[in-house]
Design an enzyme around this catalytic site. Structure first.
Site, mmCIF file in Angstrom:
data_model
loop_
_atom_site.group_PDB
_atom_site.id
_atom_site.type_symbol
_atom_site.label_atom_id
_atom_site.label_comp_id
_atom_site.label_asym_id
_atom_site.label_seq_id
_atom_site.Cartn_x
_atom_site.Cartn_y
_atom_site.Cartn_z
ATOM 1 N N ASN A 1 0.867 -1.187 0.000
ATOM 2 C CA ASN A 1 0.000 0.000 0.000
ATOM 3 C C ASN A 1 0.898 1.229 0.000
ATOM 4 O O ASN A 1 1.531 1.536 1.003
ATOM 5 C CB ASN A 1 -0.884 -0.060 1.258
ATOM 6 N N GLU B 1 -5.618 -5.273 10.397
ATOM 7 C CA GLU B 1 -4.576 -4.279 10.670
ATOM 8 C C GLU B 1 -4.893 -3.552 11.964
ATOM 9 O O GLU B 1 -5.699 -2.614 11.972
ATOM 10 C CB GLU B 1 -4.518 -3.252 9.532
ATOM 11 N N HIS C 1 -9.711 0.954 4.767
ATOM 12 C CA HIS C 1 -8.422 1.125 5.466
ATOM 13 C C HIS C 1 -8.619 2.054 6.662
ATOM 14 O O HIS C 1 -9.390 3.013 6.594
ATOM 15 C CB HIS C 1 -7.384 1.702 4.505
ATOM 16 N N LYS D 1 0.104 4.287 -0.200
ATOM 17 C CA LYS D 1 -0.501 5.461 0.460
ATOM 18 C C LYS D 1 -0.314 6.727 -0.391
ATOM 19 O O LYS D 1 -0.333 6.645 -1.608
ATOM 20 C CB LYS D 1 0.067 5.606 1.872
ATOM 21 N N SER E 1 3.117 -2.283 10.362
ATOM 22 C CA SER E 1 4.565 -2.313 10.580
ATOM 23 C C SER E 1 5.205 -3.660 10.222
ATOM 24 O O SER E 1 6.109 -4.124 10.914
ATOM 25 C CB SER E 1 4.908 -1.917 12.019
ATOM 26 N N GLU F 1 -6.917 4.386 7.794
ATOM 27 C CA GLU F 1 -6.680 5.819 7.525
ATOM 28 C C GLU F 1 -7.883 6.440 6.828
ATOM 29 O O GLU F 1 -8.189 7.619 7.040
ATOM 30 C CB GLU F 1 -5.382 5.989 6.705
ATOM 31 N N GLY G 1 2.161 2.052 10.869
ATOM 32 C CA GLY G 1 3.091 3.173 10.760
ATOM 33 C C GLY G 1 3.761 3.555 12.077
ATOM 34 O O GLY G 1 4.401 4.593 12.179
HETATM 35 P P1 PGA Z 1 2.601 0.156 7.686
HETATM 36 O O1 PGA Z 1 1.156 0.342 7.012
HETATM 37 O O2 PGA Z 1 3.182 -1.118 7.134
HETATM 38 O O3 PGA Z 1 3.382 1.373 7.277
HETATM 39 O O4 PGA Z 1 2.380 0.070 9.159
HETATM 40 C C1 PGA Z 1 0.307 -0.741 6.797
HETATM 41 C C2 PGA Z 1 -0.978 -0.259 6.159
HETATM 42 O O5 PGA Z 1 -1.443 0.825 6.515
HETATM 43 O O6 PGA Z 1 -1.567 -0.925 5.303
#
Ligand code: PGA
Length: 249
Positions: A9, A165, A95, A11, A211, A97, A171
Site C-alpha cells: 500500500n 490491521e 483502510h 498510500k 509495521s 486511515e 506506521g
Molecule cells: P505500515 O502500514 O506497514 O506502514 O504500518 C500498513 C498499512 O497501513 O496498510
C-alpha cells in the site's frame, strides 16, 4: 490451500515517474516468483504508469479506495468501473486511515465492496481495532462489527480478502506479536465460518498489516492463519518489499 498474497500500500507517496521506477524494480524482483500473489496499490494518479510498467509481470495493481456509484455528478470521486477500466484488478476498502481521516464507515464499506465485486474487482477489506479498544478488551466485538456490518450482507465473498490491521501497529513500528496476530486471525476466521460456512472460512485469505518489515515477516508468516501481508512503509522500497515477499515462501 490458500495462496499467499503480499500487497504493498503506497498510500500518498510517489508521483508517476517515481511510481513507475519502483514498479519496475518490483517487476524484476517478482519475475521468478510463483509461490505468492503480489499486488501494489499506488495513488490513483500513478495507476496508469504502474499498470503499464507491470504489464505481463503477474504483479497485480489496485486502488486504495473507491466510491460506490458507477458514474455521475460526484466531484472528485473515482468509481470501481474507472479503477477496473484502468487495468486494476483489486481495491482496498475500509483502510483505517480512510476510517479515521475521511469518514469511512462500515455502511460505506458494504456499499463499496458490493460495487467493487459487481465490476469484477477483488476487494481487500481492512478491519482492525484501535489501542483504546484493545486496552478496553473490546477487540473482538470491534472486529465482529466491522466484518459483519461491513460485508455480512454479501453472500458470495469468494473473491474478497480480509486484512487485519491493528490501528496501533500501522506506521508506528509496533507490530502485533505472532501470537497476538494469529489469535486474532483465528477469531476472524471463526467469524467467517459462522457467517459463510467452513469452506469459505478455510479458503479466504486473511492478511496481517501493521509495521510489517523484513525482520518480522517470517515469524508472522509461520503462523497457520496468516496468509500474507498488507505492507505500507516497507513496500516503498523495492528491497524491503522483496525481502518480505521472500519470507512467505
Ligand atoms: P505500515 O502500514 O506497514 O506502514 O504500518 C500498513 C498499512 O497501513 O496498510
Amino acid at each position: 490451500m490458500r495462496r499467499p498474497l503480499v500487497a504493498g500500500n503506497w498510500k500518498m507517496y510517489t508521483i508517476p515517474a517515481a511510481a513507475s521506477e519502483l514498479a519496475a524494480r518490483i517487476k524484476l524482483d517478482a519475475k521468478s516468483r510463483d509461490l505468492a500473489d503480489i499486488a501494489v496499490f499506488p495513488p490513483y494518479l500513478c495507476i496508469p504508469a504502474v499498470v503499464k510498467t507491470l504489464e505481463g509481470s503477474g504483479v497485480e495493481v489496485g486502488a486504495q479506495d473507491m466510491f460506490w456509484e458507477q458514474e455521475g455528478a460526484y466531484t472528485g470521486a473515482i468509481s470501481a468501473r474507472m479503477i477496473a477500466g484502468s487495468g486494476c484488478s483489486m481495491v482496498l476498502i475500509g483502510h483505517s486511515e480512510r476510517r479515521s481521516y475521511f469518514g469511512e464507515t462500515d455502511e460505506r464499506v458494504l456499499k463499496k465492496t458490493k460495487a467493487a465485486l459487481s465490476e469484477g474487482l477483488k476487494p481487500i477489506v481492512c478491519i482492525g481495532e484501535s489501542l483504546e479498544q484493545r486496552e478496553a478488551g473490546i477487540t473482538e466485538s470491534v472486529l465482529r462489527t466491522q466484518l459483519i456490518e461491513g460485508i455480512g450482507a454479501i453472500n458470495d465473498i469468494g473473491s474478497v480478502t480480509i486484512a487485519y490491521e491493528p490501528v496501533w501497529a500501522i506506521g508506528t513500528g509496533k507490530t502485533a506479536t505472532p501470537d497476538q496476530a494469529d489469535q486474532t486471525h483465528k477469531y476472524i476466521r471463526g467469524l467467517i465460518a459462522g457467517r459463510w460456512g467452513d469452506k469459505v472460512s478455510r479458503n479466504i485469505r486473511i492478511l496481517y498489516g501493521g509495521s510489517v518489515k523484513p525482520d518480522n515477516a517470517r515469524s508472522l508468516w509461520e503462523r497457520e492463519d496468516i496468509d500474507g501481508f498488507l505492507v505500507g512503509g516497507a513496500s516503498l522500497k523495492a528491497d524491503s518489499f522483496r525481502d518480505i515477499i521472500d519470507s512467505v515462501k
